[in-house]
Design a protein around this motif. Structure first.
Motif, PDB file in Angstrom:
ATOM      1  N   ALA A  82      25.224  47.245  34.824  1.00  0.00           N
ATOM      2  CA  ALA A  82      26.684  47.359  34.704  1.00  0.00           C
ATOM      3  C   ALA A  82      27.119  48.265  33.554  1.00  0.00           C
ATOM      4  CB  ALA A  82      27.301  45.978  34.545  1.00  0.00           C
ATOM      5  N   ALA A  83      26.469  48.157  32.397  1.00  0.00           N
ATOM      6  CA  ALA A  83      26.939  48.928  31.229  1.00  0.00           C
ATOM      7  C   ALA A  83      26.879  50.418  31.524  1.00  0.00           C
ATOM      8  CB  ALA A  83      26.112  48.576  29.998  1.00  0.00           C
ATOM      9  N   GLU A  84      25.750  50.864  32.077  1.00  0.00           N
ATOM     10  CA  GLU A  84      25.609  52.299  32.346  1.00  0.00           C
ATOM     11  C   GLU A  84      26.655  52.771  33.366  1.00  0.00           C
ATOM     12  OE1 GLU A  84      21.669  53.664  33.107  1.00  0.00           O
ATOM     13  OE2 GLU A  84      22.367  55.699  33.535  1.00  0.00           O
ATOM     14  N   ILE A  85      26.848  51.977  34.415  1.00  0.00           N
ATOM     15  CA  ILE A  85      27.809  52.374  35.458  1.00  0.00           C
ATOM     16  C   ILE A  85      29.237  52.344  34.913  1.00  0.00           C
ATOM     17  CG2 ILE A  85      28.823  51.643  37.659  1.00  0.00           C
ATOM     18  CD1 ILE A  85      25.972  50.729  38.493  1.00  0.00           C
ATOM     19  N   LEU A  86      29.574  51.256  34.212  1.00  0.00           N
ATOM     20  CA  LEU A  86      30.970  51.087  33.775  1.00  0.00           C
ATOM     21  C   LEU A  86      31.372  52.098  32.708  1.00  0.00           C
ATOM     22  CD1 LEU A  86      31.161  47.183  33.764  1.00  0.00           C
ATOM     23  CD2 LEU A  86      32.414  48.738  35.264  1.00  0.00           C
ATOM     24  N   HIS A  87      30.376  52.648  31.999  1.00  0.00           N
ATOM     25  CA  HIS A  87      30.716  53.625  30.960  1.00  0.00           C
ATOM     26  C   HIS A  87      30.624  55.068  31.454  1.00  0.00           C
ATOM     27  CE1 HIS A  87      29.870  50.038  28.318  1.00  0.00           C
ATOM     28  NE2 HIS A  87      31.124  50.349  28.105  1.00  0.00           N
ATOM     29  N   ALA A  88      30.321  55.244  32.727  1.00  0.00           N
ATOM     30  CA  ALA A  88      30.267  56.613  33.275  1.00  0.00           C
ATOM     31  C   ALA A  88      31.685  57.179  33.356  1.00  0.00           C
ATOM     32  CB  ALA A  88      29.627  56.581  34.661  1.00  0.00           C
ATOM     33  N   SER A  89      31.752  58.500  33.309  1.00  0.00           N
ATOM     34  CA  SER A  89      33.060  59.165  33.296  1.00  0.00           C
ATOM     35  C   SER A  89      33.831  58.883  34.591  1.00  0.00           C
ATOM     36  CB  SER A  89      32.799  60.660  33.087  1.00  0.00           C
ATOM     37  OG  SER A  89      33.723  61.440  33.751  1.00  0.00           O
ATOM     38  N   GLU A  90      35.109  58.571  34.461  1.00  0.00           N
ATOM     39  CA  GLU A  90      36.028  58.269  35.581  1.00  0.00           C
ATOM     40  C   GLU A  90      35.710  56.966  36.313  1.00  0.00           C
ATOM     41  OE1 GLU A  90      38.857  59.140  36.105  1.00  0.00           O
ATOM     42  OE2 GLU A  90      39.128  61.219  35.547  1.00  0.00           O
ATOM     43  N   VAL A  91      34.789  56.158  35.786  1.00  0.00           N
ATOM     44  CA  VAL A  91      34.572  54.836  36.385  1.00  0.00           C
ATOM     45  C   VAL A  91      35.533  53.867  35.693  1.00  0.00           C
ATOM     46  CG1 VAL A  91      32.956  52.926  36.725  1.00  0.00           C
ATOM     47  CG2 VAL A  91      32.197  55.274  37.074  1.00  0.00           C
ATOM     48  N   GLY A  92      36.463  53.333  36.473  1.00  0.00           N
ATOM     49  CA  GLY A  92      37.506  52.485  35.898  1.00  0.00           C
ATOM     50  C   GLY A  92      37.341  51.034  36.281  1.00  0.00           C
ATOM     51  N   GLY A  93      36.093  50.608  36.481  1.00  0.00           N
ATOM     52  CA  GLY A  93      35.849  49.219  36.831  1.00  0.00           C
ATOM     53  C   GLY A  93      34.865  49.127  37.979  1.00  0.00           C
ATOM     54  N   ALA A  94      34.776  47.942  38.559  1.00  0.00           N
ATOM     55  CA  ALA A  94      33.763  47.743  39.604  1.00  0.00           C
ATOM     56  C   ALA A  94      34.287  46.812  40.693  1.00  0.00           C
ATOM     57  CB  ALA A  94      32.496  47.161  38.995  1.00  0.00           C
ATOM     58  N   LEU A  95      33.794  47.048  41.902  1.00  0.00           N
ATOM     59  CA  LEU A  95      33.968  46.100  43.005  1.00  0.00           C
ATOM     60  C   LEU A  95      32.573  45.515  43.223  1.00  0.00           C
ATOM     61  CD1 LEU A  95      35.728  44.760  45.110  1.00  0.00           C
ATOM     62  CD2 LEU A  95      35.415  46.722  46.596  1.00  0.00           C
ATOM     63  N   VAL A  96      32.470  44.206  43.034  1.00  0.00           N
ATOM     64  CA  VAL A  96      31.165  43.554  42.970  1.00  0.00           C
ATOM     65  C   VAL A  96      31.029  42.581  44.126  1.00  0.00           C
ATOM     66  CG1 VAL A  96      29.648  42.152  41.511  1.00  0.00           C
ATOM     67  CG2 VAL A  96      31.322  43.694  40.441  1.00  0.00           C
ATOM     68  N   GLY A  97      29.977  42.718  44.914  1.00  0.00           N
ATOM     69  CA  GLY A  97      29.750  41.798  46.019  1.00  0.00           C
ATOM     70  C   GLY A  97      28.913  40.607  45.569  1.00  0.00           C
ATOM     71  N   GLY A  98      27.637  40.623  45.925  1.00  0.00           N
ATOM     72  CA  GLY A  98      26.735  39.492  45.691  1.00  0.00           C
ATOM     73  C   GLY A  98      26.801  38.909  44.289  1.00  0.00           C
ATOM     74  N   ALA A  99      26.849  39.766  43.285  1.00  0.00           N
ATOM     75  CA  ALA A  99      26.797  39.275  41.899  1.00  0.00           C
ATOM     76  C   ALA A  99      28.106  38.621  41.450  1.00  0.00           C
ATOM     77  CB  ALA A  99      26.425  40.424  40.952  1.00  0.00           C
ATOM     78  N   SER A 100      29.136  38.631  42.308  1.00  0.00           N
ATOM     79  CA  SER A 100      30.383  37.965  41.890  1.00  0.00           C
ATOM     80  C   SER A 100      30.408  36.496  42.299  1.00  0.00           C
ATOM     81  CB  SER A 100      31.597  38.681  42.484  1.00  0.00           C
ATOM     82  OG  SER A 100      31.661  38.496  43.893  1.00  0.00           O
ATOM     83  N   LEU A 101      29.379  36.070  43.040  1.00  0.00           N
ATOM     84  CA  LEU A 101      29.372  34.688  43.533  1.00  0.00           C
ATOM     85  C   LEU A 101      28.955  33.687  42.468  1.00  0.00           C
ATOM     86  CD1 LEU A 101      27.724  35.408  47.007  1.00  0.00           C
ATOM     87  CD2 LEU A 101      30.067  34.617  46.636  1.00  0.00           C
ATOM     88  N   LYS A 102      28.233  34.169  41.463  1.00  0.00           N
ATOM     89  CA  LYS A 102      27.773  33.283  40.374  1.00  0.00           C
ATOM     90  C   LYS A 102      28.474  33.702  39.090  1.00  0.00           C
ATOM     91  CE  LYS A 102      24.604  30.581  42.180  1.00  0.00           C
ATOM     92  NZ  LYS A 102      25.590  29.756  42.850  1.00  0.00           N
ATOM     93  N   ALA A 103      29.116  32.759  38.431  1.00  0.00           N
ATOM     94  CA  ALA A 103      29.884  33.078  37.218  1.00  0.00           C
ATOM     95  C   ALA A 103      29.019  33.781  36.178  1.00  0.00           C
ATOM     96  CB  ALA A 103      30.475  31.794  36.644  1.00  0.00           C
ATOM     97  N   GLU A 104      27.792  33.326  36.017  1.00  0.00           N
ATOM     98  CA  GLU A 104      26.925  33.906  34.979  1.00  0.00           C
ATOM     99  C   GLU A 104      26.707  35.408  35.231  1.00  0.00           C
ATOM    100  OE1 GLU A 104      23.190  31.844  34.763  1.00  0.00           O
ATOM    101  OE2 GLU A 104      22.425  33.282  33.272  1.00  0.00           O
ATOM    102  N   ASP A 105      26.438  35.770  36.486  1.00  0.00           N
ATOM    103  CA  ASP A 105      26.214  37.182  36.826  1.00  0.00           C
ATOM    104  C   ASP A 105      27.509  37.986  36.721  1.00  0.00           C
ATOM    105  OD1 ASP A 105      23.597  36.582  37.327  1.00  0.00           O
ATOM    106  OD2 ASP A 105      23.847  36.425  39.500  1.00  0.00           O
ATOM    107  N   PHE A 106      28.589  37.418  37.248  1.00  0.00           N
ATOM    108  CA  PHE A 106      29.863  38.149  37.227  1.00  0.00           C
ATOM    109  C   PHE A 106      30.301  38.381  35.779  1.00  0.00           C
ATOM    110  CE2 PHE A 106      34.454  38.306  39.041  1.00  0.00           C
ATOM    111  CZ  PHE A 106      34.327  39.650  39.330  1.00  0.00           C
ATOM    112  N   LEU A 107      30.154  37.339  34.953  1.00  0.00           N
ATOM    113  CA  LEU A 107      30.535  37.492  33.535  1.00  0.00           C
ATOM    114  C   LEU A 107      29.628  38.499  32.831  1.00  0.00           C
ATOM    115  CD1 LEU A 107      31.364  33.779  32.618  1.00  0.00           C
ATOM    116  CD2 LEU A 107      32.977  35.704  32.634  1.00  0.00           C
TER     117      LEU A 107
END
Ligand code: PEP
Length: 247
Positions: free
Chosen positions: A216-241
């Protein structure tokens, strides 16, 4: 130019029963002082319950699709107005699973975007190329074509987001390189500016496709990346957080 406020949205797809809302509540409790706007898009059956369970928290609730019409004889479908009535504030539109599985065209997605605006929902409009299209060197043409075709002119000045989701990266564990993500996001930004003028600078452009805490860190800090749409990893709070905290 002001940078768009990042948006991180979780797409639960056809996963989740009432008990799963414990994960949403744990996510809300762990948001801390993140600068991002954060949302979950559970199945339609859970939208109202999620809104109730998350009342008073910073975790917003969205739908995963809507129909273009406001009401009528459309068995099984859900209107944007119904999502808004249940307390949703966003809706994912044009996800590749709907484009591929239900033959949704850019024109249909654009009419759903208009429905979302009519109901006061913020659309998250998904675009992305298949592996064949990328291999054929068509990724930028496909994605910018989808942006032009799926975003109606009346979005100008309204809150919306675009999610770049390469079809081959969804649920596969594969991700494009950072340079590939940046190239597509820059092309999307240029298209938004061409279509919407100054308003094209504001909508966040999310990346989606196998985002997890470890990348996530590498992707979220890439130029013009303004966030993420997360599938599988959003189902568990620990992963999403873990993804939210990487911002
Ligand atoms: C998605 O389907 O929107 C998605 C990004 O899925 P995953 O994160 O599981 O690849």
């Amino acid at each position: 130019m002001t940078k768009p406020t990042p948006l991180i949205a979780g797409n639960w797809k056809m996963n989740g029963l009432a008990a799963s809302l414990a994960e949403a509540k744990a996510t809300a409790a762990g948001l801390g002082d993140t600068t991002a706007r954060v949302a979950i898009c559970p199945p339609a059956t859970l939208v109202a319950q999620a809104v109730y369970a998350l009342k008073g928290t910073r975790l917003a609730v969205g739908g995963q699709d809507c129909r273009a019409e406001a009401s009528g004889a459309y068995t099984g479908d859900i209107a944007a107005e119904m999502l808004a009535d249940a307390g949703a504030t966003l809706v994912i539109l044009g996800h590749s699973e709907r484009r591929a599985g239900y033959g949704e065209t850019d024109a249909l997605v654009a009419s759903k975007v208009q429905a979302a605006l009519r109901a006061g929902l913020e659309p998250i409009v998904c675009v992305g190329e298949t592996l064949e299209e990328r291999k054929a060197g068509q990724a930028l043409a496909v994605v910018t074509g989808q942006v032009r075709g799926s975003l109606p002119a009346d979005l100008a000045g309204k809150a919306f987001a675009v999610a770049y989701e390469p079809v081959w990266a969804i649920g596969t564990g594969l991700t494009p390189s950072t340079a590939e993500i940046e190239e597509v996001h820059q092309a999307i930004r240029a298209t938004l500016t061409e279509v919407f003028g100054a308003h094209g600078a504001t909508p966040p452009i999310l990346y989606g496709g196998s985002v997890k805490p470890s990348n996530a860190a590498e992707i979220l800090h890439a130029s013009e990346v303004g966030g993420a749409l997360v599938g599988g990893a959003s189902l568990k709070a620990e992963d999403f957080l873990g993804i939210i905290r990487a911002l």
